[in-house]
Design an enzyme around this catalytic site. Sequence first.
Site, short mmCIF file in Angstrom:
data_model
loop_
_atom_site.label_atom_id
_atom_site.label_comp_id
_atom_site.label_asym_id
_atom_site.label_seq_id
_atom_site.Cartn_x
_atom_site.Cartn_y
_atom_site.Cartn_z
N SER A 1 -3.62 -3.34 -0.89
CA SER A 1 -2.27 -4.00 -0.05
C SER A 1 -2.75 -5.00 -0.05
O SER A 1 -3.54 -5.34 0.76
CB SER A 1 -1.72 -3.05 1.31
OG SER A 1 -0.95 -3.89 2.07
N GLY A 2 -1.96 -6.53 -0.65
CA GLY A 2 -2.36 -7.84 0.18
C GLY A 2 -2.66 -7.84 1.52
O GLY A 2 -3.70 -8.85 1.43
N HIS A 3 -2.36 -7.73 2.41
CA HIS A 3 -1.88 -8.07 3.97
C HIS A 3 -3.04 -7.64 4.80
O HIS A 3 -3.23 -8.36 5.67
CB HIS A 3 -0.76 -8.22 4.72
CG HIS A 3 0.08 -6.57 5.08
ND1 HIS A 3 -0.63 -6.29 6.36
CD2 HIS A 3 0.22 -5.42 4.42
CE1 HIS A 3 -0.03 -4.72 6.44
NE2 HIS A 3 0.25 -5.08 4.71
N CYS B 1 2.19 2.59 12.90
CA CYS B 1 3.42 3.34 12.59
C CYS B 1 3.15 4.79 13.97
O CYS B 1 4.15 4.41 14.20
CB CYS B 1 2.94 3.67 11.21
SG CYS B 1 2.26 3.47 10.05
N ASN C 1 -7.89 4.00 8.59
CA ASN C 1 -7.57 2.98 9.48
C ASN C 1 -7.05 2.64 10.71
O ASN C 1 -7.40 1.85 11.15
CB ASN C 1 -5.70 2.61 9.05
CG ASN C 1 -5.17 4.37 9.04
OD1 ASN C 1 -5.97 4.99 8.16
ND2 ASN C 1 -3.86 3.92 9.89
N GLY D 1 1.14 -1.13 0.47
CA GLY D 1 -0.29 0.07 0.20
C GLY D 1 0.72 0.84 0.14
O GLY D 1 0.75 2.46 -0.47
N SER D 2 2.19 1.10 0.34
CA SER D 2 3.29 2.54 1.18
C SER D 2 3.53 2.93 -0.66
O SER D 2 3.42 4.37 -0.76
CB SER D 2 3.93 1.90 2.09
OG SER D 2 3.58 1.74 3.34
N GLN E 1 -7.50 -0.57 3.90
CA GLN E 1 -8.80 -0.82 4.20
C GLN E 1 -10.19 -0.98 3.50
O GLN E 1 -10.76 -1.98 4.65
CB GLN E 1 -8.72 0.24 5.54
CG GLN E 1 -7.32 0.63 6.33
CD GLN E 1 -7.01 -0.39 7.07
OE1 GLN E 1 -8.57 -1.19 7.45
NE2 GLN E 1 -6.30 -1.02 7.93
N THR F 1 12.17 -7.78 -10.39
CA THR F 1 12.12 -9.32 -10.71
C THR F 1 10.39 -9.50 -10.34
O THR F 1 10.67 -8.74 -8.67
CB THR F 1 12.63 -10.04 -10.90
OG1 THR F 1 13.54 -9.69 -11.15
CG2 THR F 1 12.07 -11.37 -10.93
C1 LIG Z 1 -1.80 -0.77 5.34
C2 LIG Z 1 -2.04 0.08 5.34
C3 LIG Z 1 -1.10 1.07 4.03
C4 LIG Z 1 -0.35 0.40 4.00
O1 LIG Z 1 0.09 -0.08 3.00
P1 LIG Z 1 1.68 -1.82 3.14
O2 LIG Z 1 0.68 -2.46 2.60
O3 LIG Z 1 1.07 -1.75 5.09
O4 LIG Z 1 2.33 -0.58 2.72
C5 LIG Z 1 -1.69 2.34 3.67
N1 LIG Z 1 -2.77 3.33 4.04
C6 LIG Z 1 -3.71 2.58 4.43
C7 LIG Z 1 -4.66 2.96 5.28
C8 LIG Z 1 -3.30 1.01 5.14
O5 LIG Z 1 -4.42 0.69 6.70
#
Ligand SMILES: *Cc1c(COP(=O)(O)O)cnc(C)c1O
Length: 396
Positions: free
Chosen positions: A199-201, A324, A151, A70-71, A179, A237
């Site tokens: 973002s995957g996680h 963070c 978030n 996401g970042s 989110q 890659t």
């Molecule tokens: C977690 C989050 C991110 C960052 O995503 P990462 O994959 O951890 O870099 C950015 N924006 C929001 C709103 C998030 O919750």
Amino acid sequence: MKIYADNAATTKISENALAVMIENMKLYFANPSSLHTPGQLAKEQLEQAREEIAQAIGAKPREIFFTSGGSESDNQAICSAAYAGKRKGKNHIITTTVEHHAVLHTMAKLAKDGFEVTYLPVDEDGWLDPQLVREAIREETALVSVMYANNEVGTLLPVKEIGAICKEKKVPFHTDAVQAVGHVPVDVREIGCDYLALSGHKFHGPRGVGALYVRMGARIDNLIEGGAQERGKRAGTENIPAIVGMATALKEALNQLEENMEKTAALRDYLEAGLSKISHSKINGSGAERVPGTLNICFEAIEGESLLLLLDAKGIAASSGSACTSGSLDPSHVLLALGLPHEVAHGSLRLSVSEENTYEQMDYIIEQVKEVVSYLRSISPVWESLKKGEKEYIFK
Ligand SMILES: *Cc1c(COP(=O)(O)O)cnc(C)c1O
């Protein structure tokens, strides 16, 4: 009891995603840029994942760029649009006070590079009035960036209305939907955005992988120079195991979306009902529409970090704001933006549940939070003066 209630920080990887990743590492280890057959088979895996991610958000495969998360997606979208604007003499950017640091710190960097950034205020629930966006747009506005779901409190922002305004005013629009994707229905055409970060996680996929949607025709420049991967826009890659894991997790989340939303919201509401009985506390964002799993509550005369550590000792994994900012003693910028005074913003607790949690766990959390809050208050000089009437309660 061991309870994971910090799903807004990261989620547990799904068994299916994990299995697909392991299989991918074993069978498709070749470099997808290689012309030989194993390379081309790996490339097929990559392109299939791209189609799946595109379909999940109503995009075309060509509009999906894989990133490290996401970042990175936020950084790339914002910088691409900002500098494209600058080349046309536009140096103004609009965002909100409640964005993730991936957005806010990118804005700060651009401000140092001569951009003027307008931070729009939100209401006490973290909601942004789309009319404020309309009023803030100027001739020289290069970008509007507003998150889809917050978030820390879970508030859903009116991105469709903002998207329509940006379209009408012909200003590029980016939304950080990290989110939201996998938690509520997300469709890029409905939003009308030019860029969208995911973002995957955050939806039971692996960490270190994400995607950036870039509308066909919108400007995209690379942050990382090197090979011609991702159509020359993101060198390096490709992390195919993580990419297919993310695509698998997202498909799974969307297959059960309605069911999960209902189940998660019911768990959250049950937890909220129990916790809101604690005196002199406030649920943040409860007046707005929120993502189903997130609950943010502030307690008067409580120090968030102590609360967290004591809950951790009872087996409960929660957060006092965004991961963070924990570790720093500054209260959350989001809670301050909601208008909470410093002293109560410090006493915040974020519990973010998933469909995997149970009512039994919710009962345990309610019981333990009540106990820990009364213990911390019993040793708090602030609580003492509130009780004696030497100080006024902020939450009546
Ligand atoms: C977690 C989050 C991110 C960052 O995503 P990462 O994959 O951890 O870099 C950015 N924006 C929001 C709103 C998030 O919750």
